[in-house]
Design an enzyme around this catalytic site. Structure first.
Site, mmCIF file in Angstrom:
data_model
loop_
_atom_site.group_PDB
_atom_site.id
_atom_site.type_symbol
_atom_site.label_atom_id
_atom_site.label_comp_id
_atom_site.label_asym_id
_atom_site.label_seq_id
_atom_site.Cartn_x
_atom_site.Cartn_y
_atom_site.Cartn_z
ATOM 1 N N GLU A 54 0.816 -1.210 0.000
ATOM 2 C CA GLU A 54 0.000 0.000 0.000
ATOM 3 C C GLU A 54 0.849 1.258 0.000
ATOM 4 O O GLU A 54 1.965 1.263 0.479
ATOM 5 C CB GLU A 54 -0.831 0.064 1.284
ATOM 6 C CG GLU A 54 -1.701 -1.123 1.502
ATOM 7 C CD GLU A 54 -2.318 -1.127 2.889
ATOM 8 O OE1 GLU A 54 -2.352 -0.068 3.545
ATOM 9 O OE2 GLU A 54 -2.749 -2.203 3.312
ATOM 10 N N CYS A 92 -1.745 1.904 8.518
ATOM 11 C CA CYS A 92 -0.797 0.866 8.143
ATOM 12 C C CYS A 92 -1.411 -0.508 7.901
ATOM 13 O O CYS A 92 -1.865 -1.156 8.833
ATOM 14 C CB CYS A 92 0.153 0.685 9.317
ATOM 15 S SG CYS A 92 1.743 1.297 9.014
HETATM 16 N N1 SAH Z 1 7.809 0.257 11.156
HETATM 17 C C1 SAH Z 1 7.956 1.678 11.172
HETATM 18 C C2 SAH Z 1 7.153 2.415 10.139
HETATM 19 C C3 SAH Z 1 5.770 1.947 9.817
HETATM 20 S S1 SAH Z 1 4.480 2.270 10.962
HETATM 21 C C4 SAH Z 1 7.687 2.213 12.547
HETATM 22 O O1 SAH Z 1 7.346 1.443 13.434
HETATM 23 O O2 SAH Z 1 7.869 3.401 12.776
HETATM 24 C C5 SAH Z 1 4.211 3.992 10.898
HETATM 25 C C6 SAH Z 1 3.528 4.527 12.144
HETATM 26 O O3 SAH Z 1 2.136 4.207 12.171
HETATM 27 C C7 SAH Z 1 4.123 3.953 13.403
HETATM 28 O O4 SAH Z 1 4.321 4.948 14.355
HETATM 29 C C8 SAH Z 1 3.055 2.973 13.821
HETATM 30 O O5 SAH Z 1 3.185 2.673 15.160
HETATM 31 C C9 SAH Z 1 1.793 3.701 13.440
HETATM 32 N N2 SAH Z 1 0.578 2.885 13.364
HETATM 33 C C10 SAH Z 1 0.460 1.580 13.095
HETATM 34 N N3 SAH Z 1 -0.832 1.183 13.140
HETATM 35 C C11 SAH Z 1 -1.555 2.280 13.452
HETATM 36 C C12 SAH Z 1 -2.947 2.524 13.658
HETATM 37 N N4 SAH Z 1 -3.848 1.554 13.527
HETATM 38 N N5 SAH Z 1 -3.337 3.787 13.970
HETATM 39 C C13 SAH Z 1 -2.430 4.775 14.068
HETATM 40 N N6 SAH Z 1 -1.116 4.600 13.890
HETATM 41 C C14 SAH Z 1 -0.672 3.376 13.590
#
Ligand code: SAH
Length: 339
Positions: free
Chosen positions: A88, A329
């Site tokens: 995505e 994500c």
């Molecule tokens: N793996 C990397 C980048 C991808 S996630 C990292 O952990 O930073 C990007 C951001 O989105 C991260 O801060 C993650 O914790 C957050 N994230 C994941 N799922 C989410 C959700 N359902 N709602 C809001 N933020 C989310």
């Protein structure tokens, strides 16, 4: 070989090995990334024999758009890769420009409890070219220019470090897309050895850290990576990053109802970050049907924000995009049904 896997440096070496001037690489970059050709034969200022061996040695591999979900301020893409895996990317329209969030892996092995992406374990890393192709496909499809790039889609960028660094290099190359380093942000859950490499590489791109908890016990429950690289070592490494690069670190903190959104959590965060050159981005949780965590209510979010503010921590609350288009994500892929 996908030509989008090659940095300008790689292409210079390629042309030198063919007995050409390295300037050819710049010309090819201009064709690929400024004029956006999709066939080598469109490069009218390049000799026929060069085009012939480029055709032999390379492909120009663009991505197939499977679905596109548009809302007023956001557009979410589901792409199919050449091996049928799906990833995505999300384009967000801000008042300051267009920001694209790209994926760096198929699936993710970090296992963060609140995150949809990790429900599919890592299948493989994305190649550099597949990350470049996300960028090109979105600009082409929406007929826009992207002004900001964030590596916050599916995957852990620092678990695919070399390809991510090459990708940033390509996007940043002046004779190509020329997106400024300061407009690029890479986000990690905290893989310390790679943060150390990142310091050494001296890239001027922004670093964001997914923090989500300010003590080891809670952070380890939410993010298994914390059992390998704990908070104390992480903060120590980040202080070193700030010292060496003179740059500010962004901390992402998702607010999860009843889990990490209480007054004492906010005070603990203040204590952890006090005096650091950083800022905190509070993220209202994007609820997903497969995971039981809930979003904190608005009042709690504002109270949390106020505590940080009063204690002189720079803080913002992330604007919510794409609730209608399942933009968190991994959600689009998770909800996609094979026809
Ligand atoms: N793996 C990397 C980048 C991808 S996630 C990292 O952990 O930073 C990007 C951001 O989105 C991260 O801060 C993650 O914790 C957050 N994230 C994941 N799922 C989410 C959700 N359902 N709602 C809001 N933020 C989310």
């Amino acid at each position: 070989m996908n030509i989008y896997d090659y940095t300008i440096n790689d292409l210079e070496h390629y042309f030198i090995s063919k007995g050409e001037k390295k300037f050819k690489a710049t010309q090819v970059f201009e064709w690929l990334y400024q004029k956006r050709i999709t066939s080598f034969s469109d490069m009218t200022n390049i000799k026929k024999d060069v085009i012939r061996y480029l055709n032999d040695d390379f492909k120009i591999e663009n991505l197939k758009i499977l679905t596109k979900q548009e809302d007023i301020d956001v557009c979410k893409f589901l792409f199919e890769l050449s091996d049928k895996n799906k990833i995505e990317a999300v384009l967000m329209h801000h008042d300051y420009g267009n920001s694209l969030c790209v994926s760096s892996q198929v699936g993710c092995n970090m296992g963060c409890k609140f995150c949809e992406s990790g429900r599919l374990k890592k299948v493989r890393n994305l190649t550099c070219g597949e990350m470049v192709a996300q960028f090109l496909a979105v600009e082409e499809e929406l007929n826009i220019r992207i002004s900001h790039l964030v590596l916050m889609g599916i995957g852990e960028p620092f678990d695919n470090y070399d390809n991510v660094i090459k990708f940033i290099d390509i996007i940043n190359t002046p004779k190509g897309i020329a997106l400024g380093s300061r407009h690029i942000t890479v986000s990690t859950c905290g893989i310390i050895p790679k943060i150390k490499d990142f310091i050494k590489d001296g890239k001027q791109v922004n670093l964001a850290i997914s923090l989500h908890a300010a003590n080891n016990e809670l952070r380890s429950k939410l993010m298994p990576i914390n059992k390998v690289y704990n908070l104390d070592d992480l903060i120590k490494t980040l202080k070193d990053y700030i010292k060496q690069t003179n740059r500010r670190v962004t901390f992402e903190y998702i607010l999860l109802k009843g889990i990490n959104d209480k007054k004492e959590n906010a005070l603990e965060l203040v204590h952890l970050l006090r005096g650091m050159n950083c800022y905190v981005n509070l993220i209202p949780y994007n609820e997903t049907s497969h995971i039981e965590f809930k979003k904190s209510d608005q009042r709690t979010i504002l109270e949390f924000f106020d505590i940080l503010k009063k204690n002189k921590i720079s803080v913002t609350i992330r604007r919510e995009f794409g609730k209608k288009v399942s933009a968190a994500c991994g959600q689009l892929r998770a909800n996609y049904k094979e026809e």
